[in-house]
Scaffold this active site. Structure first.
Site, PDB file in Angstrom:
ATOM      1  N   HIS A   1       0.788  -1.236   0.000  1.00  0.00           N
ATOM      2  CA  HIS A   1       0.000   0.000   0.000  1.00  0.00           C
ATOM      3  C   HIS A   1       0.819   1.285   0.000  1.00  0.00           C
ATOM      4  O   HIS A   1       0.277   2.365  -0.242  1.00  0.00           O
ATOM      5  CB  HIS A   1      -0.920   0.003   1.222  1.00  0.00           C
ATOM      6  CG  HIS A   1      -2.249   0.648   0.989  1.00  0.00           C
ATOM      7  ND1 HIS A   1      -2.483   1.595   0.014  1.00  0.00           N
ATOM      8  CD2 HIS A   1      -3.438   0.486   1.606  1.00  0.00           C
ATOM      9  CE1 HIS A   1      -3.743   1.979   0.049  1.00  0.00           C
ATOM     10  NE2 HIS A   1      -4.347   1.325   1.000  1.00  0.00           N
TER      11      HIS A   1
ATOM     12  N   TYR B   1     -13.538   6.433  10.660  1.00  0.00           N
ATOM     13  CA  TYR B   1     -13.242   7.154   9.423  1.00  0.00           C
ATOM     14  C   TYR B   1     -13.596   6.324   8.204  1.00  0.00           C
ATOM     15  O   TYR B   1     -13.654   5.099   8.244  1.00  0.00           O
ATOM     16  CB  TYR B   1     -11.791   7.640   9.369  1.00  0.00           C
ATOM     17  CG  TYR B   1     -10.712   6.626   9.051  1.00  0.00           C
ATOM     18  CD1 TYR B   1     -10.639   5.993   7.806  1.00  0.00           C
ATOM     19  CD2 TYR B   1      -9.712   6.342   9.974  1.00  0.00           C
ATOM     20  CE1 TYR B   1      -9.628   5.098   7.507  1.00  0.00           C
ATOM     21  CE2 TYR B   1      -8.695   5.449   9.683  1.00  0.00           C
ATOM     22  CZ  TYR B   1      -8.658   4.831   8.441  1.00  0.00           C
ATOM     23  OH  TYR B   1      -7.656   3.943   8.148  1.00  0.00           O
TER      24      TYR B   1
ATOM     25  N   SER C   1     -12.241   6.313   4.189  1.00  0.00           N
ATOM     26  CA  SER C   1     -11.203   6.847   3.313  1.00  0.00           C
ATOM     27  C   SER C   1     -11.815   7.452   2.057  1.00  0.00           C
ATOM     28  O   SER C   1     -12.770   6.924   1.491  1.00  0.00           O
ATOM     29  CB  SER C   1     -10.236   5.725   2.930  1.00  0.00           C
ATOM     30  OG  SER C   1      -9.178   6.220   2.155  1.00  0.00           O
TER      31      SER C   1
ATOM     32  N   THR D   1      -5.106  10.546  -0.088  1.00  0.00           N
ATOM     33  CA  THR D   1      -6.432  10.331   0.487  1.00  0.00           C
ATOM     34  C   THR D   1      -6.700  11.370   1.565  1.00  0.00           C
ATOM     35  O   THR D   1      -5.786  12.004   2.085  1.00  0.00           O
ATOM     36  CB  THR D   1      -6.560   8.929   1.122  1.00  0.00           C
ATOM     37  OG1 THR D   1      -5.577   8.791   2.155  1.00  0.00           O
ATOM     38  CG2 THR D   1      -6.399   7.838   0.078  1.00  0.00           C
TER      39      THR D   1
END
Length: 706
Positions: A377, A537, A539, A550
């Site tokens: 990632h 949250y 994204s 992001t």
């Protein structure tokens, strides 16, 4: 297999772009019904909009502070909120101003990127946690609708060919630019193509804007191929765009490598790629007792030390072949048979023996032909990977080059090599320990899922509410039920950050009845104690800006909290269906506003992250970032993300925190899908799914009533 000779042949097949044929004059060495060499030939060059994309704005400090406090409001009781508010007021009139000035100055000197890009890369590469579960997400593709094409050999070969076609289109600037069309009927047209392609790059974005079309950043796309993350002590390295025309393949824990393009950059014939893959699958070697791939599951500093030892022990050539490969393919010796739990576990983490989690991405294919992409990632976000998955799924199913009756043929099969690593006793011992530790590590993770077929995009559109907002309301509404067991276990434990969670008023009439109702008061007190309203949250991509990454949407708001209390607290005053619908509508509109702000770079999380980073580097002490309420907000209990696509069967990732939940969801026309990961010693994902089913049922009942 002669490792040295074959590895030299692969190395000699590396070809710089300058040696490749010009696509406009490209003549394939063999003919197929469609262009074999490229997945797309876009009339608008791939990077045509890149240089005119708008610069990611730095939000005004006052607005960031205002948005931060709004996110804290539903989490804190009045006394705690006043303390947080006081800290923020001192921050924005004091140190915050200094940090904002430094950030703006740095940003002005770096106009070719964004203020968050380098900081985000740096944070990801410095984190020492193991990659699987903690960082690497996965996307499982739908099966081919033709059963015979789900054969492991056939599907793997078609996915490899489609991937190389995607790579070449990207390399030659022929891949369609990623554009968000606000009104596709108007903008996704020949006029749009003709006008935008004729504009110079410096004006191209403005031309698209006139059509209400928004080109997205594609700077991450080249990192999909020939790239890897290399472990180093304290901070890893990203190696990008290495020269290489080969791929690596893992089978039975062994590594193999072979070229998929010739010295001119032509993709090898399908029959040849099929033959090379078949050769690997039919290798009668035993399962690797000491698979080096398991080492990529380790804590990063530990893996860095072992990788250096691997290189020093005569394995540097093999490691370079893995690093420089276009991508990695994992051929798994396990049939999943439609078992959802087995599918998610296999593609999210597996047993680690047939994986290399450091690679930018790996195509994983089970014995019965289920396919997924697991990706590292740090190099990029889900937007680029999803585009790649969508394109290769569509191409491999609509235009397969290998069929059940395709005969494999390769007149030089010796070019397939097996990478035999030389291991010391110490390295063998480390591999054994890594296998045992990873097995224990994966067993600690729980996976649960829900498919709810009574609500989807259609019913939400009918009621003029956001499907995403409805999903987030469902997550918020019944979270405390899933936290109850964990709370009982941890009630007596000392907490690092003692933040009391409180209730917010709904309306004056409703709150008056709440105060009179002992049951509801106890419920609210219980919610405070157990953490009913917790840091959450979702994204959101900021790819509308150059080098955007992001931003976070904070779905737990005073409005969503008010709605939750209205239907959970059985007070004397019960809101009518009409009132509840109005509350859902208010939540939906507010959620859409937060999403728009985040997508336009006007969230607060990334801005504060950048200011905190400057504070740490410049030794400007700032109370704001040591504030327990700031720490609490950034300890995410409910981490949610959605990547909906017809090509995707499921997506998943691990929890952001040990005591959190990782919630991946898909919204289809007439159903919702939710995948939840958790650690049972801290959370109960099964209880959360059960509660979520109740929440969705109640929301549907409200939306369905007139």
């Amino acid at each position: 297999m002669n490792f040295i000779r074959a590895s030299i042949e692969i190395s000699s097949a590396f070809s710089p772009v300058s040696k490749w044929k010009i696509p406009g004059k490209y003549l394939s060495t063999f003919q197929y019904p469609i262009d074999y060499e490229f997945i797309q030939r876009s009339p608008i060059p791939t990077m045509h909009f890149q240089y005119s994309l708008p610069h990611l704005p730095i939000p005004k400090l006052d607005l960031t502070c205002e948005r931060y406090l709004a996110a804290q409001r539903p989490l804190l009781i009045d006394e705690a909120y006043r303390k947080a508010e006081s800290t923020v007021n001192h921050f924005k009139t004091g140190t915050g101003k200094q940090l904002q000035t430094i950030l703006k100055k740095t940003d002005r000197e770096n106009r070719d990127s964004s203020y968050i890009s380098d900081l985000w890369f740096d944070q990801s590469l410095r984190d020492r946690k193991p990659l699987p579960i903690n960082y690497n997400p996965m996307l499982v593709m739908q099966n081919d609708w033709r059963h015979e094409y789900n054969n492991q050999l056939i599907r793997s070969t078609n996915l490899i060919i489609s991937s190389v076609r995607f790579y070449k289109s990207l390399k030659f600037n022929l891949l369609e630019p990623e554009v968000y069309h606000l009104n596709p009927m108007r903008s996704n047209s020949d006029s749009f193509i003709n006008i935008c392609s004729s504009l110079p790059e410096s004006l191209s974005w403005h031309g698209a804007y006139l059509f209400k079309a928004y080109p997205l950043d594609m700077s991450q796309y080249p990192s999909l191929f020939n790239s890897t993350r290399v472990p180093e002590t304290d901070r890893d390295r990203l190696i990008k765009n290495l020269p290489g025309n080969h791929i690596t393949v893992q089978s039975k824990g062994h590594f193999y490598a072979f070229s998929v393009m010739d010295q001119y950059g032509d993709i090898l014939k399908p029959e040849k790629i099929l033959a090379r893959l078949k050769f690997i699958m039919e290798d009668d070697i035993e399962n690797n007792e000491f698979p080096v791939g398991i080492l990529t599951t380790l804590e990063r500093n530990q893996w860095a030390t072992l990788r250096h030892e691997l290189g020093d022990n005569g394995n540097e050539t093999g490691l370079k072949l893995i690093d420089s490969a276009l991508f990695n393919v994992c051929l798994d010796d396990v049939s999943l048979d439609g078992d959802v739990y087995a599918t998610i576990r296999n593609f999210l983490h597996g047993d680690g023996k047939n994986r290399w989690f450091d690679k930018s991405f790996s195509i994983q294919v089970s014995k019965d032909g289920m396919a997924a992409v697991n990706f590292e990632h740090s190099w990029g976000d889900g937007v680029a990977t999803l585009r790649y998955v969508q394109d290769i799924y569509k191409d491999s199913t609509e235009h397969p080059f290998v069929h059940p009756n395709t005969a494999p043929y390769d007149d030089n099969i010796s070019n397939v090599i097996r990478l035999d690593f030389h291991l010391t006793d110490k390295l063998k011992c480390s591999i054994e320990e890594a296998k045992a530790d990873y097995k224990h590590y994966c067993r600690a993770l729980d996976i649960d899922y829900l498919i709810f077929d009574r609500v989807g995009k259609n019913i939400c559109k009918k009621q003029a509410v956001s499907p995403d907002a409805v999903m987030q309301l469902g997550f918020q509404k019944f979270l405390p039920l899933s936290l109850k067991a964990a709370h009982k276990k941890n009630l007596g434990q000392e907490k690092k950050c003692k933040v009391r969670l409180g209730a917010v008023s709904l309306a004056s009439k409703h709150i008056a009845y709440v105060k009179k109702n002992q049951y509801c008061a106890l419920r609210i007190a219980y919610h405070k104690m157990t953490g009913k309203f917790v840091p959450t949250y979702e994204s959101c991509s900021t790819a509308a800006f150059r080098h955007g990454r992001t931003e976070l949407v904070r779905p737990c708001t005073t409005l969503s909290k008010a709605f939750t209390l209205a239907i959970n607290c059985k007070s004397l005053y019960q809101p009518t269906i009409s009132e509840l619908k109005m509350m859902i509508g208010d939540c939906s509109r507010h959620h859409n506003q937060l999403t728009r702000e985040a997508a336009m770079g006007q969230g607060f999380d990334r801005h504060l992250f950048a200011l905190k980073n400057i504070s740490d580097q410049s030794n400007l002490y700032c109370n704001m970032f040591q504030d327990p309420y700031y720490v609490h907000l950034n300890h995410t209990i409910l981490c949610t993300s959605t990547l909906s696509s017809p090509a995707v069967y499921a997506g998943g990732f691990g929890p952001a925190e040990r005591n959190g939940l990782g919630v991946a969801y898909i919204i289809r026309d007439d159903e919702l899908g939710v995948l939840v990961t958790s650690y049972p010693s801290y959370q109960n994902g099964s209880d959360f799914i059960s509660a979520l089913r109740e929440a969705f049922a109640e929301l549907v009942n409200i939306l369905d009533k007139d």
